[in-house]
Motif scaffolding. Structure first.
Motif, PDB file in Angstrom:
ATOM      1  N   LEU A   1      46.651  34.158  36.975  1.00  0.00           N
ATOM      2  CA  LEU A   1      45.391  33.451  36.931  1.00  0.00           C
ATOM      3  C   LEU A   1      45.142  32.422  38.177  1.00  0.00           C
ATOM      4  O   LEU A   1      46.054  31.921  38.557  1.00  0.00           O
ATOM      5  N   PRO A   2      43.820  32.290  38.431  1.00  0.00           N
ATOM      6  CA  PRO A   2      43.696  31.183  39.643  1.00  0.00           C
ATOM      7  C   PRO A   2      44.335  29.668  39.110  1.00  0.00           C
ATOM      8  O   PRO A   2      44.547  29.078  40.226  1.00  0.00           O
ATOM      9  N   GLU A   3      44.381  29.473  37.891  1.00  0.00           N
ATOM     10  CA  GLU A   3      45.013  27.955  37.658  1.00  0.00           C
ATOM     11  C   GLU A   3      46.298  28.025  37.615  1.00  0.00           C
ATOM     12  O   GLU A   3      46.791  26.902  37.131  1.00  0.00           O
ATOM     13  N   ASP A   4      46.937  29.224  37.543  1.00  0.00           N
ATOM     14  CA  ASP A   4      48.520  29.329  37.466  1.00  0.00           C
ATOM     15  C   ASP A   4      49.088  28.956  38.565  1.00  0.00           C
ATOM     16  O   ASP A   4      48.786  29.188  39.830  1.00  0.00           O
ATOM     17  N   ASP A   5      50.440  28.360  38.434  1.00  0.00           N
ATOM     18  CA  ASP A   5      51.123  28.088  39.531  1.00  0.00           C
ATOM     19  C   ASP A   5      51.740  29.184  40.395  1.00  0.00           C
ATOM     20  O   ASP A   5      52.474  30.094  39.856  1.00  0.00           O
ATOM     21  N   PRO A   6      51.102  29.445  41.546  1.00  0.00           N
ATOM     22  CA  PRO A   6      51.334  30.582  42.356  1.00  0.00           C
ATOM     23  C   PRO A   6      52.856  30.882  42.725  1.00  0.00           C
ATOM     24  O   PRO A   6      53.444  32.040  42.920  1.00  0.00           O
TER      25      PRO A   6
ATOM     26  N   PRO B   1      42.247  48.803  33.169  1.00  0.00           N
ATOM     27  CA  PRO B   1      40.766  48.356  33.541  1.00  0.00           C
ATOM     28  C   PRO B   1      40.081  47.163  32.961  1.00  0.00           C
ATOM     29  O   PRO B   1      39.288  46.475  33.516  1.00  0.00           O
ATOM     30  N   ASN B   2      40.743  46.744  31.732  1.00  0.00           N
ATOM     31  CA  ASN B   2      39.943  45.651  31.075  1.00  0.00           C
ATOM     32  C   ASN B   2      40.514  44.382  31.475  1.00  0.00           C
ATOM     33  O   ASN B   2      40.125  43.390  31.124  1.00  0.00           O
ATOM     34  N   LEU B   3      41.259  44.317  32.483  1.00  0.00           N
ATOM     35  CA  LEU B   3      41.981  42.917  32.832  1.00  0.00           C
ATOM     36  C   LEU B   3      41.202  42.307  33.420  1.00  0.00           C
ATOM     37  O   LEU B   3      40.109  42.677  34.138  1.00  0.00           O
ATOM     38  N   ASN B   4      41.071  40.945  33.562  1.00  0.00           N
ATOM     39  CA  ASN B   4      40.397  40.029  34.261  1.00  0.00           C
ATOM     40  C   ASN B   4      40.462  40.335  35.614  1.00  0.00           C
ATOM     41  O   ASN B   4      41.440  40.178  36.548  1.00  0.00           O
ATOM     42  N   PRO B   5      39.332  40.563  36.343  1.00  0.00           N
ATOM     43  CA  PRO B   5      39.271  41.202  37.704  1.00  0.00           C
ATOM     44  C   PRO B   5      39.347  39.745  38.614  1.00  0.00           C
ATOM     45  O   PRO B   5      39.675  40.065  39.987  1.00  0.00           O
ATOM     46  N   ASN B   6      39.572  38.581  38.064  1.00  0.00           N
ATOM     47  CA  ASN B   6      39.848  37.593  38.842  1.00  0.00           C
ATOM     48  C   ASN B   6      41.211  37.202  39.435  1.00  0.00           C
ATOM     49  O   ASN B   6      41.559  35.986  39.796  1.00  0.00           O
ATOM     50  N   ILE B   7      42.217  37.785  38.667  1.00  0.00           N
ATOM     51  CA  ILE B   7      43.609  37.855  38.773  1.00  0.00           C
ATOM     52  C   ILE B   7      44.164  37.608  40.286  1.00  0.00           C
ATOM     53  O   ILE B   7      43.234  38.113  41.081  1.00  0.00           O
ATOM     54  N   LEU B   8      45.114  36.895  40.633  1.00  0.00           N
ATOM     55  CA  LEU B   8      45.503  36.584  42.077  1.00  0.00           C
ATOM     56  C   LEU B   8      46.515  37.481  42.473  1.00  0.00           C
ATOM     57  O   LEU B   8      46.872  38.055  43.521  1.00  0.00           O
ATOM     58  N   ALA B   9      47.436  37.982  41.616  1.00  0.00           N
ATOM     59  CA  ALA B   9      48.618  38.696  41.929  1.00  0.00           C
ATOM     60  C   ALA B   9      48.993  39.402  40.370  1.00  0.00           C
ATOM     61  O   ALA B   9      48.882  38.985  39.546  1.00  0.00           O
ATOM     62  N   ALA B  10      49.979  40.547  40.697  1.00  0.00           N
ATOM     63  CA  ALA B  10      50.435  41.325  39.680  1.00  0.00           C
ATOM     64  C   ALA B  10      51.955  41.782  39.724  1.00  0.00           C
ATOM     65  O   ALA B  10      52.135  42.138  41.008  1.00  0.00           O
TER      66      ALA B  10
END
Length: 548
Positions: A96-101, A131-140
């Motif tokens: 997520l955007p607030e997680d340590d990349p 499809p129900n995943l948060n669309p704002n994720i940065l990586a997977a």
């Protein structure tokens, strides 16, 4: 003078969770006569109070490499021997955007060390998979996670052991360990349903009673300190995700959303609890708030769904490295030979670990038990399939075989019982009549559970069949099931009424922490049905001590 009943066996296993059931099965596969004693029902303790995640091991890879390696090895074994207990959904770790990349790269690196297949995928691919995943994720990342039904798994282990001659005593408490000098030789027991007291003697006692193992050790004169850690979860109405979704960060509260049968679960928390409170734990409001808030970050539609219930369990952790708090204590396996540690022969303890590693824990305990019994028998549980998973059945062929029975009934029975479907379904309309519409449970499946799976009351039946675990939480199916206990001579009408009350009380405990909105309306409706329409409020029960 009436002599107390006495049972003689080779091995006594105490605790009917996955590890105890697995140990019983392992021993019987080696030809050892064994008795399992469980104070309540199978999987009624910690085993039945987790999120049902079939770990790939990725969650532990960065901080606990040994546990990660154990998980992926057992993951591959269970997918072969327990396929009807598993849904091979796959899993995602998302940033997520607030997680340590930087954690993303660490996880890939450590999964490689642990031997876990960890594939970096694009955000678009992750959204296609879920499809129900948060669309704002940065990586997977994609990992081989899945889901496992702990009730089905435990029941299948017990069924196999019983079919090989094991004795299983549920709802039977152990009041103390019998010692002769420096050796434990048996246990004093009491049937909690009939009040009968009796003794069981054996050459080896395996303490697989989880967090309650400390009390059992104390009754044998052994000091063993456990550090119970509470984990809470919430169940969301209907299945909001199709794959396991993990948050890609150092393990913390509420960072997993697991699909399971018809619902989804958000878990877990980790709170240290005092040992004298382990039988009184409840889910705290701040835990529910944390779980829902964290779940919403992974799958945004959580806030638009109904929360069905909340529950918690106690992890049986034993500190072996000086760490004594929640997530800091290793989830590693602890096997104790009390002859070496405490100079008490005939007694061993298996604890720690995870549901995921139950088979390995059972193998370790059975290896030591056999060594103590001077038996040289090899473990067979790595390759011997559980009842129902002997061979993979094709759903289309099964539907054709049961022509005339609704496809949905055939599919759900096959999903829950695998190859044993042919012991359950037949074309008599009574047999495939639905008792629980939410989970597609038939009268034939309930008859099978009563006669073959040690279901003694409706709460036990819930664990065998999922009756009452769907969206309605037992509003009508529990009433129908109570009648079937009488029909199949498993209870009197008074006993079935009492079972019904106990079942509703048990369901109430899980609903009470989430009593708002639709859950509150559902409870009021259920109360009106049972107290008014079904007349349960007018039923008089015998006073305690009267004949039942």
């Amino acid at each position: 003078m009436r002599l107390m009943k006495r049972i003689e066996t080779e091995a006594i296993v105490i605790g009917g969770g996955a590890t105890g059931a697995g140990t019983l099965r392992d021993l019987t596969l080696r030809g050892v006569r064994a008795v399992l004693i469980e104070k309540s029902d199978m999987a009624s303790g910690t085993t039945g109070r987790n999120h049902g995640l079939l770990h790939s091991g990725a969650r532990y890879a960065v901080n606990d490499l040994e546990s990660a390696r154990e998980c992926i090895r057992e993951n591959k074994i269970l997918k072969k021997i327990a396929r009807h207990c598993i849904e091979d959904t796959g899993g995602l770790f998302v940033t997520l955007p607030e997680d340590d990349p930087s954690y993303h790269g660490k996880l890939i690196e450590h999964c490689k060390y642990a031997g876990i297949r960890c594939e970096e995928i694009s955000v678009q691919e992750a959204l296609r998979i879920e499809p129900n995943l948060n669309p704002n994720i940065l990586a997977a990342l994609r990992v081989p996670d899945g889901t496992i039904d702990p009730f089905r798994l435990t029941s299948a282990n017990v069924l196999d052991a019983q079919e090989r001659g094991a004795i299983v005593l549920t709802h039977t408490g152990v009041s103390g360990v019998i010692r002769e000098g420096d050796r434990a030789t048996g246990v004093n027991c009491r049937d909690r349903r009939t009040g009968e007291e009796f003794e069981v003697f054996g050459g080896i006692i395996v303490n697989a009673s989880g967090v309650w193992g400390q009390e059992l050790c104390a009754s044998a004169g052994i000091a063993l300190r456990m550090f119970p850690s509470k984990g809470s979860m919430v169940i969301i109405d209907y299945r909001i995700n199709n794959v396991v979704v993990n948050r890609c960060r150092v393990p913390s509260d509420g960072d997993i959303v697991v699909p399971g049968d018809t619902v989804s679960l958000i878990g877990t928390t980790s709170k240290k609890v005092d040992y004298d409170k382990i039988d009184e734990i409840t889910v705290d409001q701040d835990e529910i708030a944390t779980l829902l808030e964290s779940g919403e970050k992974l799958i945004p539609n959580v806030s638009r769904t109904r929360v069905l219930r909340a529950y918690c369990g106690v992890r049986p952790l034993i500190a072996v490295s000086g760490e004594m708090d929640g997530r800091e204590i290793s989830r590693g396996i602890v096997l104790i030979d009390h002859e070496k540690r405490d100079s008490v022969g005939g007694f061993i303890t298996i604890a720690g670990g995870k549901l995921m590693t139950y088979r390995l824990m059972a193998e370790m305990a059975a290896d030591l038990a056999c060594a103590k019994l001077n038996l040289k028998k090899r473990c067979r549980t790595r390759t011997t399939a559980l009842p129902g998973s002997e061979r993979k059945l094709d759903q289309a062929k099964s539907v054709k075989f049961f022509t005339g029975i609704p496809n949905s009934v055939v599919g759900s029975t096959l999903y829950r019982h695998g190859q044993r479907i042919r012991n359950i379904l037949h074309r008599d309309k009574r047999n495939y009549g639905l008792i629980c519409e939410c989970e597609m449970v038939t009268e034939g499946e309930i008859e099978y559970a009563l006669k073959k799976l040690n279901a003694k009351d409706i709460v036990d039946l819930r664990r065998r069949t999922r009756i009452g675990m769907g969206p309605c939480q037992g509003q009508l199916c529990a009433y129908r099931a109570a009648g079937l206990f009488v029909k199949y001579d498993s209870a009197t009408s008074t006993e079935s009424n009492k079972m019904l009350v106990d079942f509703l009380e048990e369901r109430w405990k899980g609903i009470k922490p989430v009593l708002w909105g639709d859950a509150l309306r559902s409870v009021e409706f259920c109360y009106w049905i049972y107290q008014g329409l079904f007349g349960l409020g007018d039923v008089k029960f015998p006073e305690e001590g009267e004949d039942r």
